[in-house]
Enzyme design. Structure first.
Site, PDB file in Angstrom:
ATOM      1  N   ASN A  80       0.758  -1.189   0.035  1.00  0.00           N
ATOM      2  CA  ASN A  80      -0.014  -0.043   0.115  1.00  0.00           C
ATOM      3  C   ASN A  80       0.772   1.180  -0.051  1.00  0.00           C
ATOM      4  OD1 ASN A  80      -2.631   1.803   0.767  1.00  0.00           O
ATOM      5  ND2 ASN A  80      -0.961   1.937   2.415  1.00  0.00           N
ATOM      6  N   TYR A 152       3.875  10.012 -10.921  1.00  0.00           N
ATOM      7  CA  TYR A 152       2.864   8.925 -10.162  1.00  0.00           C
ATOM      8  C   TYR A 152       2.466   8.149 -11.292  1.00  0.00           C
ATOM      9  CZ  TYR A 152      -1.028   7.782  -6.972  1.00  0.00           C
ATOM     10  OH  TYR A 152      -1.902   7.014  -6.376  1.00  0.00           O
ATOM     11  N   LYS A 156       2.863   4.186 -11.124  1.00  0.00           N
ATOM     12  CA  LYS A 156       1.842   3.389 -10.717  1.00  0.00           C
ATOM     13  C   LYS A 156       1.321   2.230 -12.134  1.00  0.00           C
ATOM     14  CE  LYS A 156       0.550   4.324  -6.747  1.00  0.00           C
ATOM     15  NZ  LYS A 156       0.630   3.522  -5.720  1.00  0.00           N
TER      16      LYS A 156
HETATM   17  P1  NAP Z   1      -1.308   8.911   2.483  1.00  0.00           P
HETATM   18  O1  NAP Z   1      -2.343   8.970   3.583  1.00  0.00           O
HETATM   19  O2  NAP Z   1      -0.351   9.658   2.004  1.00  0.00           O
HETATM   20  O3  NAP Z   1      -0.487   7.240   2.898  1.00  0.00           O
HETATM   21  C1  NAP Z   1       0.754   6.855   2.475  1.00  0.00           C
HETATM   22  C2  NAP Z   1       1.276   5.864   3.315  1.00  0.00           C
HETATM   23  O4  NAP Z   1       2.518   5.424   2.660  1.00  0.00           O
HETATM   24  C3  NAP Z   1       1.760   6.523   4.376  1.00  0.00           C
HETATM   25  O5  NAP Z   1       1.501   5.534   5.795  1.00  0.00           O
HETATM   26  C4  NAP Z   1       3.096   6.721   4.336  1.00  0.00           C
HETATM   27  O6  NAP Z   1       4.079   6.964   5.560  1.00  0.00           O
HETATM   28  C5  NAP Z   1       3.494   5.572   3.394  1.00  0.00           C
HETATM   29  N1  NAP Z   1       4.806   5.617   2.830  1.00  0.00           N
HETATM   30  C6  NAP Z   1       5.190   6.800   2.086  1.00  0.00           C
HETATM   31  N2  NAP Z   1       6.548   6.407   1.860  1.00  0.00           N
HETATM   32  C7  NAP Z   1       6.895   5.333   2.534  1.00  0.00           C
HETATM   33  C8  NAP Z   1       8.092   4.390   2.294  1.00  0.00           C
HETATM   34  N3  NAP Z   1       9.443   4.891   1.849  1.00  0.00           N
HETATM   35  N4  NAP Z   1       7.794   3.414   3.056  1.00  0.00           N
HETATM   36  C9  NAP Z   1       7.064   3.001   3.755  1.00  0.00           C
HETATM   37  N5  NAP Z   1       5.791   3.575   3.964  1.00  0.00           N
HETATM   38  C10 NAP Z   1       5.709   4.871   3.157  1.00  0.00           C
HETATM   39  O7  NAP Z   1      -1.965   8.214   1.281  1.00  0.00           O
HETATM   40  P2  NAP Z   1      -3.191   7.270   0.620  1.00  0.00           P
HETATM   41  O8  NAP Z   1      -4.115   7.829  -0.005  1.00  0.00           O
HETATM   42  O9  NAP Z   1      -3.739   6.548   1.841  1.00  0.00           O
HETATM   43  O10 NAP Z   1      -2.414   6.308  -0.385  1.00  0.00           O
HETATM   44  C11 NAP Z   1      -2.335   4.759  -0.052  1.00  0.00           C
HETATM   45  C12 NAP Z   1      -2.045   4.194  -1.298  1.00  0.00           C
HETATM   46  O11 NAP Z   1      -3.234   4.194  -2.049  1.00  0.00           O
HETATM   47  C13 NAP Z   1      -0.867   4.674  -2.098  1.00  0.00           C
HETATM   48  O12 NAP Z   1      -0.074   3.693  -2.695  1.00  0.00           O
HETATM   49  C14 NAP Z   1      -1.717   5.638  -3.093  1.00  0.00           C
HETATM   50  O13 NAP Z   1      -0.617   5.837  -4.229  1.00  0.00           O
HETATM   51  C15 NAP Z   1      -2.979   4.709  -3.352  1.00  0.00           C
HETATM   52  N6  NAP Z   1      -4.003   5.606  -4.015  1.00  0.00           N
HETATM   53  C16 NAP Z   1      -4.778   6.718  -3.277  1.00  0.00           C
HETATM   54  C17 NAP Z   1      -5.804   7.350  -3.919  1.00  0.00           C
HETATM   55  C18 NAP Z   1      -6.306   8.375  -3.214  1.00  0.00           C
HETATM   56  O14 NAP Z   1      -7.451   8.953  -3.956  1.00  0.00           O
HETATM   57  N7  NAP Z   1      -5.932   8.645  -1.961  1.00  0.00           N
HETATM   58  C19 NAP Z   1      -6.220   6.783  -5.248  1.00  0.00           C
HETATM   59  C20 NAP Z   1      -5.606   5.877  -5.706  1.00  0.00           C
HETATM   60  C21 NAP Z   1      -4.339   4.818  -5.058  1.00  0.00           C
HETATM   61  P3  NAP Z   1       4.370   8.214   6.274  1.00  0.00           P
HETATM   62  O15 NAP Z   1       3.208   8.393   7.169  1.00  0.00           O
HETATM   63  O16 NAP Z   1       5.664   7.703   7.233  1.00  0.00           O
HETATM   64  O17 NAP Z   1       4.818   9.223   4.998  1.00  0.00           O
END
Ligand code: NAP
Length: 228
Positions: A80, A152, A156
Site C-alpha cells: 500500500n 505518479y 503506478k
Molecule cells: P497517505 O495517507 O499519504 O498514506 C501513504 C502511506 O504510505 C503512509 O503511511 C506513508 O507513511 C507511507 N509511505 C510513504 N513512503 C513510504 C516508504 N518509503 N516506506 C514505507 N511507507 C511509506 O496516502 P493514501 O491516499 O492512503 O495512499 C495509500 C495508497 O493508495 C498509495 O499507494 C496511493 O498511491 C494509493 N491511492 C490513493 C488514492 C487516493 O485517492 N488517496 C487513489 C488511488 C490510489 P508516512 O506517514 O511515514 O509518510
C-alpha cells in the site's frame, strides 16, 4: 488465523485497510517507516508494528525476517505504501517516485515470497492507481485524462505491470492490483477531493479476501476489472 502485512499502514487507506482486516480476524502487521507513527497506529488497531521503509532493503529484509520468525508464513501482503511525487519533474524526483511506488513493490514482494509460499492460500494486493492505466489516461471520458501527474502515473503503471508479471511467474499466489477510488487522505488533501477512507479500504479488502479461486493478474476497482 490469516497472517497479513500492510505497508504504509500508519495512516490513510493502509491504516483503514489494516483496521478492517483486524475486524475480520487477521493478525495484522502494520508496516510503517517511522517507529513512533507505526507504534501509535498499531496500538490503536490492536495490530503489531513492524518497521518497514519500502525504499530500504535492510529494513524490508528485517521486517519479513521478523514475521518469518514469529509466524513462519505470510498469507496476505498488501503493498500500500505510496507517494504522489508531484512536487517536481526531474531526475531525482523520478527516481524517488519509482523507488517508493514501483521498486518498493519489488523489494517487499521478493522478501515476502518465501513466506507466501508457506501459506495455503497466499495473496498479494498492490494498491496501484487507475492513473497508471494507459486506457484510462487516454480516454477523454475518464477523470484520469485531465490529471497531469506524470511520475505518479508512470510509477503506478509500473506497479500494475509488476503485479501482472508476478501473477504470471507465481501461479500459486494470487497477485492483483487495485484502484481504491479517489479518497480523502493526506495524499489528496491539496486537491480537496475524495471519499471517506472506509469506502476505499473496503475495495482493497474485498480483493484481498476473495479466496483461493479468485482472479489473479488483474487491475480492479470497485466495479470489477479495469483495463490497464
Ligand atoms: P497517505 O495517507 O499519504 O498514506 C501513504 C502511506 O504510505 C503512509 O503511511 C506513508 O507513511 C507511507 N509511505 C510513504 N513512503 C513510504 C516508504 N518509503 N516506506 C514505507 N511507507 C511509506 O496516502 P493514501 O491516499 O492512503 O495512499 C495509500 C495508497 O493508495 C498509495 O499507494 C496511493 O498511491 C494509493 N491511492 C490513493 C488514492 C487516493 O485517492 N488517496 C487513489 C488511488 C490510489 P508516512 O506517514 O511515514 O509518510
Amino acid at each position: 488465523m490469516t497472517i497479513t502485512l500492510v505497508t504504509g499502514a500508519n495512516k490513510g487507506i493502509g491504516f483503514e485497510t489494516a483496521k478492517q482486516l483486524v475486524a475480520l480476524g487477521h493478525t495484522v502487521y502494520v508496516g510503517a517507516r517511522d517507529a513512533e507513527r507505526g507504534e501509535k497506529a498499531a496500538a490503536e488497531l490492536g495490530a503489531r508494528f513492524v518497521q518497514l521503509d519500502v525504499t530500504d532493503d535492510a529494513s524490508v529484509q528485517a521486517a519479513l525476517a521478523r514475521i518469518g520468525a514469529e509466524e513462519g508464513r505470510l498469507d496476505l501482503l498488501v503493498n500500500n505504501a505510496g507517494i504522489l511525487a508531484n512536487e517536481s519533474l526531474d531526475g531525482p524526483a523520478a527516481l524517488h517516485a519509482f523507488d517508493v511506488n514501483a521498486v518498493g513493490v519489488v523489494r517487499v514482494t521478493e522478501a515476502a515470497l518465501p513466506l507466501l509460499r508457506e501459506s495455503d492460500h497466499p495473496a498479494v494486493v498492490t494498491v496501484s492507481s487507475s492513473l497508471g492505466s494507459f486506457w484510462a489516461v487516454t480516454n477523454p471520458d475518464r477523470p484520469e485524462y485531465g490529471l497531469p501527474l506524470a511520475l505518479y502515473a508512470a510509477s503506478k503503471a509500473a506497479a500494475t505491470m509488476l503485479t501482472v508479471q508476478y501473477a504470471k511467474a507465481h501461479p500459486g499466489i494470487r497477485f492483483n492490483a487495485v484502484e481504491p477510488g479517489a479518497t480523502a487522505t493526506d495524499m489528496t488533501a491539496a486537491f480537496g477531493i475524495g471519499r471517506p477512507v472506509q469506502e476505499s479500504a473496503r475495495v482493497v479488502v474485498r480483493l484481498a479476501t476473495l479466496g483461493a479461486d479468485g482472479p489473479t493478474g488483474t487491475l480492479q476497482d470497485e466495479n470489477g476489472v479495469l483495463a490497464w
